[in-house]
Design an enzyme around this catalytic site. Structure first.
Site, PDB file in Angstrom:
ATOM      1  CG  HIS A 257       1.328  -0.428  -6.545  1.00 27.65           C
ATOM      2  ND1 HIS A 257       0.375   0.055  -7.281  1.00 27.65           N
ATOM      3  CD2 HIS A 257       2.389   0.595  -6.286  1.00 27.65           C
ATOM      4  CE1 HIS A 257       0.014   1.240  -7.451  1.00 27.65           C
ATOM      5  NE2 HIS A 257       1.976   1.664  -7.225  1.00 27.65           N
TER       6      HIS A 257
ATOM      7  CE  LYS B 217       0.117   2.059  -3.348  1.00 30.64           C
ATOM      8  NZ  LYS B 217       0.532   3.267  -2.011  1.00 30.64           N
TER       9      LYS B 217
HETATM   10  N1  LIG Z   1       3.716   9.968  -4.882  1.00 31.74           N
HETATM   11  C1  LIG Z   1       4.386   8.971  -5.180  1.00 31.74           C
HETATM   12  O1  LIG Z   1       5.325   9.326  -6.719  1.00 31.74           O
HETATM   13  C2  LIG Z   1       4.813   7.751  -4.575  1.00 31.74           C
HETATM   14  C3  LIG Z   1       6.002   6.497  -4.946  1.00 31.74           C
HETATM   15  C4  LIG Z   1       6.179   5.854  -4.317  1.00 31.74           C
HETATM   16  C5  LIG Z   1       4.828   5.572  -3.066  1.00 31.74           C
HETATM   17  N2  LIG Z   1       4.601   6.468  -2.432  1.00 31.74           N
HETATM   18  C6  LIG Z   1       3.345   6.431  -1.252  1.00 31.74           C
HETATM   19  O2  LIG Z   1       4.433   6.591  -0.531  1.00 31.74           O
HETATM   20  C7  LIG Z   1       4.089   6.669   1.183  1.00 31.74           C
HETATM   21  C8  LIG Z   1       5.278   6.082   1.628  1.00 31.74           C
HETATM   22  O3  LIG Z   1       5.439   4.478   1.065  1.00 31.74           O
HETATM   23  P1  LIG Z   1       6.450   3.675   1.027  1.00 31.74           P
HETATM   24  O4  LIG Z   1       6.322   2.451   0.764  1.00 31.74           O
HETATM   25  O5  LIG Z   1       7.869   4.234   1.355  1.00 31.74           O
HETATM   26  O6  LIG Z   1       6.027   3.178   2.906  1.00 31.74           O
HETATM   27  P2  LIG Z   1       7.290   2.907   4.632  1.00 31.74           P
HETATM   28  O7  LIG Z   1       6.207   2.004   4.770  1.00 31.74           O
HETATM   29  O8  LIG Z   1       8.179   1.886   3.511  1.00 31.74           O
HETATM   30  O9  LIG Z   1       7.152   3.993   4.705  1.00 31.74           O
HETATM   31  C9  LIG Z   1       7.030   4.931   6.025  1.00 31.74           C
HETATM   32  C10 LIG Z   1       8.173   5.428   6.391  1.00 31.74           C
HETATM   33  O10 LIG Z   1       7.086   6.477   7.462  1.00 31.74           O
HETATM   34  C11 LIG Z   1       7.379   6.449   8.509  1.00 31.74           C
HETATM   35  N3  LIG Z   1       6.283   6.985   9.838  1.00 31.74           N
HETATM   36  C12 LIG Z   1       5.502   6.552  10.411  1.00 31.74           C
HETATM   37  N4  LIG Z   1       4.956   8.159  11.073  1.00 31.74           N
HETATM   38  C13 LIG Z   1       5.809   8.684  10.744  1.00 31.74           C
HETATM   39  C14 LIG Z   1       6.050   9.995  11.603  1.00 31.74           C
HETATM   40  N5  LIG Z   1       4.492  10.338  12.485  1.00 31.74           N
HETATM   41  N6  LIG Z   1       6.916  10.939  11.157  1.00 31.74           N
HETATM   42  C15 LIG Z   1       7.827  10.254  10.435  1.00 31.74           C
HETATM   43  N7  LIG Z   1       7.660   9.189   9.597  1.00 31.74           N
HETATM   44  C16 LIG Z   1       6.742   8.533  10.035  1.00 31.74           C
HETATM   45  C17 LIG Z   1       7.716   4.335   8.664  1.00 31.74           C
HETATM   46  O11 LIG Z   1       8.082   4.810  10.176  1.00 31.74           O
HETATM   47  C18 LIG Z   1       8.165   4.517   7.364  1.00 31.74           C
HETATM   48  O12 LIG Z   1       9.667   4.131   7.872  1.00 31.74           O
HETATM   49  C19 LIG Z   1       3.080   5.770   0.617  1.00 31.74           C
HETATM   50  O13 LIG Z   1       1.657   6.621   0.951  1.00 31.74           O
HETATM   51  C20 LIG Z   1       2.619   5.798  -0.806  1.00 31.74           C
HETATM   52  O14 LIG Z   1       1.830   5.443  -1.213  1.00 31.74           O
HETATM   53  C21 LIG Z   1       4.298   7.348  -2.988  1.00 31.74           C
HETATM   54  O1  LIG Z   2       4.304   2.256  -3.551  1.00 36.07           O
HETATM   55  C1  LIG Z   2       4.181   3.235  -3.322  1.00 36.07           C
HETATM   56  O2  LIG Z   2       2.882   2.617  -2.454  1.00 36.07           O
HETATM   57  C2  LIG Z   2       3.150   3.516  -4.028  1.00 36.07           C
HETATM   58  N1  LIG Z   2       2.566   4.382  -4.286  1.00 36.07           N
HETATM   59  C3  LIG Z   2       1.320   5.960  -4.578  1.00 36.07           C
HETATM   60  C4  LIG Z   2       0.529   5.392  -4.989  1.00 36.07           C
HETATM   61  O3  LIG Z   2      -0.608   5.154  -4.391  1.00 36.07           O
HETATM   62  O4  LIG Z   2      -0.261   5.812  -5.934  1.00 36.07           O
HETATM   63  C5  LIG Z   2       2.959   6.323  -6.610  1.00 36.07           C
HETATM   64  C6  LIG Z   2       2.900   4.730  -6.788  1.00 36.07           C
HETATM   65  C7  LIG Z   2       4.035   3.334  -5.625  1.00 36.07           C
END
Ligand SMILES: NC(=O)c1ccc[n+]([C@@H]2O[C@H](COP(=O)([O-])OP(=O)(O)OC[C@H]3O[C@@H](n4cnc5c(N)ncnc54)[C@H](O)[C@@H]3O)[C@@H](O)[C@H]2O)c1
Ligand SMILES: O=C(O)C1=N[C@H](C(=O)O)CCC1
Length: 250
Positions: free
Chosen positions: A135, A139
């Site tokens: 990643h 992250k």
């Molecule tokens: N399921 C999937 O397909 C997938 C894909 C990408 C990322 N993710 C996950 O999604 C999450 C976010 O990833 P990201 O790269 O966007 O992170 P990021 O750090 O860019 O964004 C997180 C956002 O959440 C905000 N935040 C913090 N506390 C908050 C609150 N109490 N209420 C509302 N917003 C709040 C932050 O200010 C920030 O803007 C991570 O856990 C990541 O692993 C999952």
């Molecule tokens: O960018 C991230 O953070 C991502 N988180 C997810 C994970 O933890 O599996 C999915 C992929 C991107």
């Protein structure tokens, strides 16, 4: 066509910004709220939101989803870091709001969901299996939610097939050299500038190797899965874990 009113939590983040654009461009969906840190999730019902998408941080996502359930708002959650205990607490909350649906999915990319499914299918036929996730270095959590989910599925398949521990003669290893142990499956996390989200599942037998690899090169890869879940979750009350449950994969 009736319009579905959607809110995004974590709207200023990498994923949140992409979801906001995807919802704005999607037929039949209306973006009614874009919340980030310091906004009041408990007042979201005032916007008329029917479904909320949460891509925030592991430390706040449970409180967010609990607030959504209590307001009768369906939730589509991509934030990682969920424990079995936290999922149980959600089930208790949902028992008091039986019409509400919550989906928690570690990965919304369709290819990643299929890679996990293929790994689970293959696991019983191989002596060894290890997971490598790669990643971007911004992250917060390691190993990734996807890698944990994959390793758990491999471990479950191995256990159901009556397989024992994997061969490993290591008696001395530097800290972390053999990765994290997730239910007996080794998981290795790489953080590298330039990457987005990638996973390799390595399966080995004497004289052969199967590699299952998925690459998300751009966060748009997650959007078809997110939009599918937003449209489907209202018809699926209770807690669902994993997008595969909504894809009719058999
Ligand atoms: N399921 C999937 O397909 C997938 C894909 C990408 C990322 N993710 C996950 O999604 C999450 C976010 O990833 P990201 O790269 O966007 O992170 P990021 O750090 O860019 O964004 C997180 C956002 O959440 C905000 N935040 C913090 N506390 C908050 C609150 N109490 N209420 C509302 N917003 C709040 C932050 O200010 C920030 O803007 C991570 O856990 C990541 O692993 C999952
Ligand atoms: O960018 C991230 O953070 C991502 N988180 C997810 C994970 O933890 O599996 C999915 C992929 C991107």
């Amino acid at each position: 066509m009736t319009t579905l009113r959607v809110a995004v939590l974590g709207a200023a983040g990498r994923m949140g910004r992409t979801v906001v654009e995807a919802v704005q461009d999607a037929p039949g969906l209306e973006l009614v709220a874009a919340l980030d840190r310091d906004d009041d999730v408990a007042a979201l019902a005032d916007t008329g939101a029917q479904v909320a998408v949460d891509f925030t941080v592991p430390s706040v996502t449970e409180a967010n989803v609990t607030a959504l359930i209590r307001q009768g708002i369906h939730a589509v959650v991509g934030t990682t870091g969920w424990t079995d205990e936290a999922l149980d607490r959600l089930r208790t909350e949902l028992a008091a709001q039986p019409q509400v649906g919550v989906l928690i999915a570690p990965n919304f990319a369709l290819g990643a969901v299929l890679a996990m499914r293929f790994a689970a299918m293959a696991a019983r036929w191989f002596e060894s299996a290890e997971v490598v996730e790669l990643h971007h270095p911004d992250k917060a959590d390691a190993p990734s939610g996807t890698a944990r989910h994959t390793a758990e599925a491999i471990a479950r398949a191995r256990s159901q097939a009556g397989l024992g521990p994997m061969p490993d003669a290591t008696t001395s290893a530097a800290d972390g050299a053999r990765g994290a142990d997730v239910d007996g499956v080794r998981v290795h996390a790489v953080r590298l500038r330039g990457l987005t989200a990638h996973e390799e599942i390595l399966l080995g037998n004497p004289g052969e190797q199967l590699t299952i690899r998925h690459d998300s090169f751009d966060r748009v890869s997650f959007m078809p899965g997110v939009l599918h879940a937003v449209r489907a979750i209202g018809d699926r009350p209770g807690l669902t874990v994993g997008l595969d449950q909504l894809l009719d994969l058999g």
